[in-house]
Design a protein around this motif. Structure first.
Motif, short mmCIF file in Angstrom:
data_model
loop_
_atom_site.label_atom_id
_atom_site.label_comp_id
_atom_site.label_asym_id
_atom_site.label_seq_id
_atom_site.Cartn_x
_atom_site.Cartn_y
_atom_site.Cartn_z
N UNK A 253 -1.97 -2.62 -4.20
CA UNK A 253 -0.70 -2.68 -4.93
C UNK A 253 -0.52 -1.41 -5.77
N UNK A 254 -1.59 -0.96 -6.42
CA UNK A 254 -1.52 0.27 -7.22
C UNK A 254 -1.27 1.49 -6.33
N UNK A 255 -1.95 1.49 -5.18
CA UNK A 255 -1.77 2.60 -4.22
C UNK A 255 -0.32 2.65 -3.75
N UNK A 256 0.25 1.48 -3.43
CA UNK A 256 1.63 1.42 -2.97
C UNK A 256 2.60 1.92 -4.02
N UNK A 257 2.38 1.53 -5.28
CA UNK A 257 3.27 1.98 -6.36
C UNK A 257 3.15 3.49 -6.56
N UNK A 258 1.93 4.00 -6.46
CA UNK A 258 1.73 5.45 -6.63
C UNK A 258 2.42 6.22 -5.51
N UNK A 259 2.26 5.75 -4.26
CA UNK A 259 2.91 6.41 -3.13
C UNK A 259 4.43 6.35 -3.28
N UNK A 260 4.94 5.18 -3.65
CA UNK A 260 6.38 4.99 -3.79
C UNK A 260 6.96 5.96 -4.82
N UNK A 261 6.26 6.11 -5.92
CA UNK A 261 6.71 7.03 -6.97
C UNK A 261 6.77 8.47 -6.46
N UNK A 262 5.75 8.89 -5.73
CA UNK A 262 5.72 10.26 -5.20
C UNK A 262 6.83 10.50 -4.18
N UNK A 263 7.09 9.51 -3.34
CA UNK A 263 8.11 9.68 -2.31
C UNK A 263 9.51 9.70 -2.92
N UNK A 264 9.74 8.87 -3.94
CA UNK A 264 11.06 8.83 -4.57
C UNK A 264 11.38 10.15 -5.25
N UNK A 283 -0.49 2.47 4.59
CA UNK A 283 0.37 1.40 5.10
C UNK A 283 0.12 0.10 4.33
N UNK A 284 -1.13 -0.22 4.07
CA UNK A 284 -1.42 -1.45 3.32
C UNK A 284 -0.84 -1.38 1.91
N UNK A 285 -0.88 -0.17 1.33
CA UNK A 285 -0.31 -0.01 0.00
C UNK A 285 1.19 -0.19 0.00
N UNK A 286 1.87 0.43 0.96
CA UNK A 286 3.33 0.31 1.06
C UNK A 286 3.73 -1.15 1.28
N UNK A 287 2.95 -1.88 2.08
CA UNK A 287 3.28 -3.27 2.37
C UNK A 287 3.02 -4.21 1.19
N UNK A 288 2.30 -3.73 0.17
CA UNK A 288 2.09 -4.54 -1.03
C UNK A 288 3.23 -4.37 -2.04
N UNK A 289 4.11 -3.41 -1.82
CA UNK A 289 5.23 -3.21 -2.74
C UNK A 289 6.43 -4.01 -2.26
N UNK A 290 7.29 -4.39 -3.20
CA UNK A 290 8.52 -5.11 -2.84
C UNK A 290 9.66 -4.13 -2.57
N UNK A 291 9.45 -2.88 -2.95
CA UNK A 291 10.52 -1.90 -2.81
C UNK A 291 10.70 -1.45 -1.37
N UNK A 292 9.60 -1.33 -0.64
CA UNK A 292 9.67 -0.85 0.74
C UNK A 292 9.61 -2.04 1.69
#
Length: 459
Positions: A253-264, A283-292
């Motif tokens: 979940x933390x990885x997904x949020x970190x990736x999402x922030x960098x991409x935005x 991919x597992x990180x992105x799939x733990x976020x509700x944004x993607x």
């Protein structure tokens, strides 16, 4: 297959070179003694001169073919004449040395009629034998049923392994007119650009790449480092590796949020990832976020959109309401099953999602749709339907396995049977039916062995 062919020729070339050197060393004394006794005549044997430039070019060409699996026709053309020259020189050197010891004349004897006939017959037999062998191999690998894809199975696809490329995902991007910036796996960048319709005036693709296969050449170092850091999950993954700890659900979940922030920050709203990345931290990180949210999937690709961006929110609503355009019914049924599984309310909706997953499986019996089917077993009302589906498919697979093996995409059917068998095994264990559970364990082992055999026969 190609690499093995070149490797064999490379080994033969080295063996011939070694034998040639040995023959030269063994006959060098005869040549030296003769040169001291008499002057050289034009009819007499002379030590062969080595064309180092030609040898180096041939060796480097074959070496490049092995290392990169490229230049294969050039390597064959360069290697065969060199081999022939070595063999010719060995025969001449041996004949001259033999005549020197027997007749005190360093000359090359003409080949006898019997020797000519023998070499002709041996050469013809070798050509027929190796030609038949390689022709049968070519048929088995490039013309017989292709186990890893039911549709993308032409000779070109097999030779280049292009069946893994995002053909259907690119069609999805093109038909839905997706524009903006995307994050992609770097080796697929060139194909994704090729799969779009560029602007006729600027040449730019509507959906701009983050990286492509020219990472080390066309992009500066900073761009590649940014891509690498995001792709491999950032500081959380690095910290876990340094500690030797496995990543947990909270870590993802933390990885997904970190990736999402960098991409935005870079205005990226689309992510496309190939199957070999499905189990990565990214991919597992992105799939733990509700944004993607996932808007396209098949056995080889997953495409996500950022639902907090204006483009992503608008397009995700199109997907939910069935207004997005899909390249085939298989991927459309899959995404419907996925969305109903996540967002559908009530058991009636879940049953509808299960039906969509079954339809997708019927269109392409493979890993991804059966994984969706098995996820519906988490609902008590659907457990009997999932178990019935698994039994029906597993029994049908065992009964028709010989016929299925003659069809393209057989590997996908084996994997689906393995997943169905595993679900049935777990069900039997929960029911404490040891005999039935042991039966499925035995079948699992047989299917794993058959799968390995099929994959080995691919190349």
């Amino acid at each position: 297959q190609r690499q093995m062919c070149i490797r064999d020729r490379y080994i033969i070339a080295w063996l011939v070179l070694v034998v040639w050197v040995v023959v030269l060393l063994l006959t060098s004394r005869s040549v030296s003694l003769h040169s001291k006794r008499r002057a050289k005549n034009s009819d007499e044997y002379q030590r062969p001169k080595i064309d180092m430039a030609l040898m180096i070019i041939a060796a480097l060409t074959v070496y490049m073919a092995i290392r990169s699996r490229r230049f294969i026709p050039i390597a064959a053309i360069a290697a065969c004449p060199i081999l022939a020259a070595f063999i010719d020189q060995m025969a001449r050197t041996f004949s001259a040395a033999r005549n020197f010891h027997q007749k005190n004349s360093l000359t090359v004897s003409p080949m006898s009629r019997a020797a000519q006939v023998f070499i002709t017959i041996a050469g013809a037999a070798a050509v027929l034998s190796f030609g038949t062998w390689w022709s049968l191999k070519f048929k088995r690998i490039y013309l017989d049923p292709w186990p890893t894809d039911p549709k993308l199975n032409s000779v070109f696809m097999r030779m280049t392994a292009s069946d893994a490329k995002p053909f259907y995902a690119c069609r999805f991007i093109r038909e839905n007119n997706l524009k903006g910036k995307m994050f992609n796996y770097w080796t697929e960048g060139g194909f994704i650009a090729f799969g779009q319709q560029p602007d006729p005036n600027t040449g730019k693709t509507p959906l701009q790449l983050f990286m492509d296969g020219r990472a080390q050449a066309a992009y500066d170092r900073k761009a590649y480092e940014v891509w690498s850091e995001i792709m491999f999950g950032g500081p959380y993954v690095q910290s876990a590796r340094l500690r030797g700890h496995k990543l947990t659900s909270d870590d993802y979940a933390k990885i997904g949020n970190w990736i999402s922030e960098r991409l935005k920050k870079r205005k990226v709203w689309v992510i496309l990832m190939p199957a070999n990345q499905f189990n990565t931290a990214f991919v597992k990180g992105i799939e733990r976020t509700k944004e993607w949210q996932l808007v396209f999937l098949n056995n080889k690709q997953k495409l996500y959109v950022d639902t907090t961006s204006p483009q992503g929110k608008e397009f995700f609503n199109k997907v939910l309401y069935g207004k997005a355009v899909y390249p085939d019914a298989f991927s459309e049924n899959l995404i419907m099953a996925h969305n109903i599984l996540l967002f559908g309310k009530g058991i009636d909706a879940k049953k509808q999602g299960f039906d969509f997953a079954v339809k997708a499986f019927e269109l392409n019996p493979s890993q991804t749709p059966i994984q969706k089917i098995l996820l519906f077993a988490r609902f008590d009302e659907l457990k009997p339907q999932v178990e019935t589906f698994c039994k029906d498919y597993f029994n049908r697979f065992l009964a028709t396995k010989a016929d299925l093996a003659k069809l393209d995409g057989y590997h996908h059917r084996i994997v689906a049977a393995m997943l169905a068998c595993d679900h049935l095994r777990k069900t039997a264990q929960r029911q404490k039916n040891k005999e039935l559970a042991q039966f499925y364990v035995k079948k699992q082992r047989q299917l794993r062995a058959e799968r390995s055999k099929v994959l080995k026969s691919r190349w």
